[in-house]
Write a protein that holds these residues in place. Structure first.
Motif, PDB file in Angstrom:
ATOM      1  N   ARG A  43      18.354  17.731 -85.000  1.00  0.00           N
ATOM      2  CA  ARG A  43      18.779  18.353 -83.738  1.00  0.00           C
ATOM      3  C   ARG A  43      17.619  18.584 -82.787  1.00  0.00           C
ATOM      4  N   GLY A  44      16.451  18.877 -83.342  1.00  0.00           N
ATOM      5  CA  GLY A  44      15.302  19.136 -82.493  1.00  0.00           C
ATOM      6  C   GLY A  44      14.590  17.886 -82.027  1.00  0.00           C
ATOM      7  N   LYS A  45      15.046  16.700 -82.517  1.00  0.00           N
ATOM      8  CA  LYS A  45      14.441  15.418 -82.149  1.00  0.00           C
ATOM      9  C   LYS A  45      12.926  15.404 -82.377  1.00  0.00           C
ATOM     10  N   LYS A  46      12.522  16.021 -83.477  1.00  0.00           N
ATOM     11  CA  LYS A  46      11.107  16.039 -83.832  1.00  0.00           C
ATOM     12  C   LYS A  46      10.713  14.683 -84.418  1.00  0.00           C
ATOM     13  N   ILE A  47       9.556  14.181 -84.015  1.00  0.00           N
ATOM     14  CA  ILE A  47       9.074  12.905 -84.546  1.00  0.00           C
ATOM     15  C   ILE A  47       8.864  13.061 -86.046  1.00  0.00           C
ATOM     16  N   THR A  48       9.551  12.208 -86.815  1.00  0.00           N
ATOM     17  CA  THR A  48       9.574  12.379 -88.264  1.00  0.00           C
ATOM     18  C   THR A  48       9.294  11.062 -88.972  1.00  0.00           C
ATOM     19  N   ALA A  49       8.474  11.120 -90.012  1.00  0.00           N
ATOM     20  CA  ALA A  49       8.212   9.943 -90.839  1.00  0.00           C
ATOM     21  C   ALA A  49       9.392   9.703 -91.774  1.00  0.00           C
ATOM     22  N   CYS A  50       9.713   8.445 -92.015  1.00  0.00           N
ATOM     23  CA  CYS A  50      10.804   8.127 -92.939  1.00  0.00           C
ATOM     24  C   CYS A  50      10.414   8.504 -94.362  1.00  0.00           C
TER      25      CYS A  50
END
Length: 324
Positions: A43-50
């Motif tokens: 929801r926060g659209k935080k850049i995240t590693a797979c």
């Protein structure tokens, strides 16, 4: 097994990460992990590693994230790893010929179906939707086609009438790593055999679309039940209910069962309502809805929903409520 293999791994989601975990725990040497660039998630659209990248970094394995393999520098970097084989699991990028030929033993892929059936993007979902009684994983030598390469090993599992895409995904996530390690052991000893696919037997598992989730009560109950199970966890089978104020409510169906019906009524008609479920006539037999999700609510048993919405679901009316 002879000398362990030097492996490049390419993959993205949890399904891929479980295969990477098996390789890390094996005698083989994972020299690098490839995955797509990090992207916004949640929801926060935080850049995240797979999940694959997170696992690789936890084990201090180099991670490489090219946008694609069109750049010569990216191609050269992979070639210079001098790997024996590249293992690809749900990577999400097409590999050009130069990459397919770079490792000594080429590139192999773990595909979630019994090839040549269900080539393509959604093999698990399409197998459940079609009522297949069996699926599995195929370890395939990759070529430039879409899941058209020679088969190296196939492992099977049954699909029961209770299975959803989620449960089959979990079964294959356990089956796939074992099949992969068995294949690599054969490749390490040069005992693997490549079997060509019969293209005339091929079927394609097209990507799911949200529009497919709408339940069509004119289909047989068995077909609807298969679709319902196939669309869990996404996009989830659903129907539109229109209340007495003509407001539309999208209602998701998480659990249902096929029951007998001999009542001469139109498909979509409610033929029974009790705490065990809401039974809907279809073109053949009936579908009992047992767990529903109202808009902005969690999925609940029908018994709990009827406590507040009993006026929505009455025997003899359409499951869609007040039709315009």
């Amino acid at each position: 097994m002879s000398k362990p293999l030097n492996i490049i791994f390419a993959g993205t989601p949890d399904f891929a990460a479980q295969h990477l975990a098996a390789l890390i725990d094996s005698p083989h040497n994972v020299v690098a992990v490839y995955c797509p660039p990090d992207k916004p998630a949640g929801r926060g659209k935080k850049i995240t590693a797979c999940q694959t990248k997170q696992l690789a970094l936890a084990h201090e394995i180099p991670v490489i994230q090219p946008l694609n393999f069109k750049e010569q520098a990216d191609q050269k970097a992979l070639i210079e790893l001098k790997a024996d084989v590249m293992v690809v699991v749900a990577y999400g990028l097409l590999l050009p010929k130069v990459i397919l030929k770079a490792p000594r033993l080429g590139c192999i892929n773990v595909h979630g179906s019994i090839l040549p059936k269900w080539r393509g993007a959604a093999p698990i979902q399409r197998a459940v939707e079609s009522g297949d009684q069996q699926t599995g994983v195929t370890i395939m030598q990759m070529d430039e086609g879409l899941d058209t390469g020679d088969m190296l090993l196939t492992a099977l599992c049954d699909i029961t009438e209770q299975d959803t895409s989620t449960s089959i995904y979990q079964k294959l996530a356990e089956l796939g790593p074992k099949a992969l390690l068995e294949t690599l052991s054969l490749m390490a000893e040069n005992k693997h055999q490549a079997i060509k696919q019969d293209n005339e037997q091929a079927t394609y598992a097209t990507k799911l679309d949200k529009s497919e989730a709408e339940l069509n009560w004119h289909l047989p109950a068995k077909v609807l039940h298969q679709k319902l199970r196939a669309y869990i966890p996404w996009p989830v089978a659903q129907f539109t209910f229109i209340d007495d104020k003509t407001k539309e409510h999208r209602i998701r169906v998480w659990q249902a069962s096929v029951v007998k019906n001999s009542a001469p009524v139109q498909p979509g008609t409610i033929i029974d309502v009790d705490k065990t479920g809401i039974t809907i006539a279809t073109s053949e037999q009936a579908l009992k809805l047992e767990s529903l999700q109202l808009p902005n609510k969690k999925a609940m048993a029908v018994a709990d929903i009827l406590n507040s919405k009993a006026n929505w679901f009455k025997t003899g009316q359409s499951i869609n409520g007040q039709l315009r």
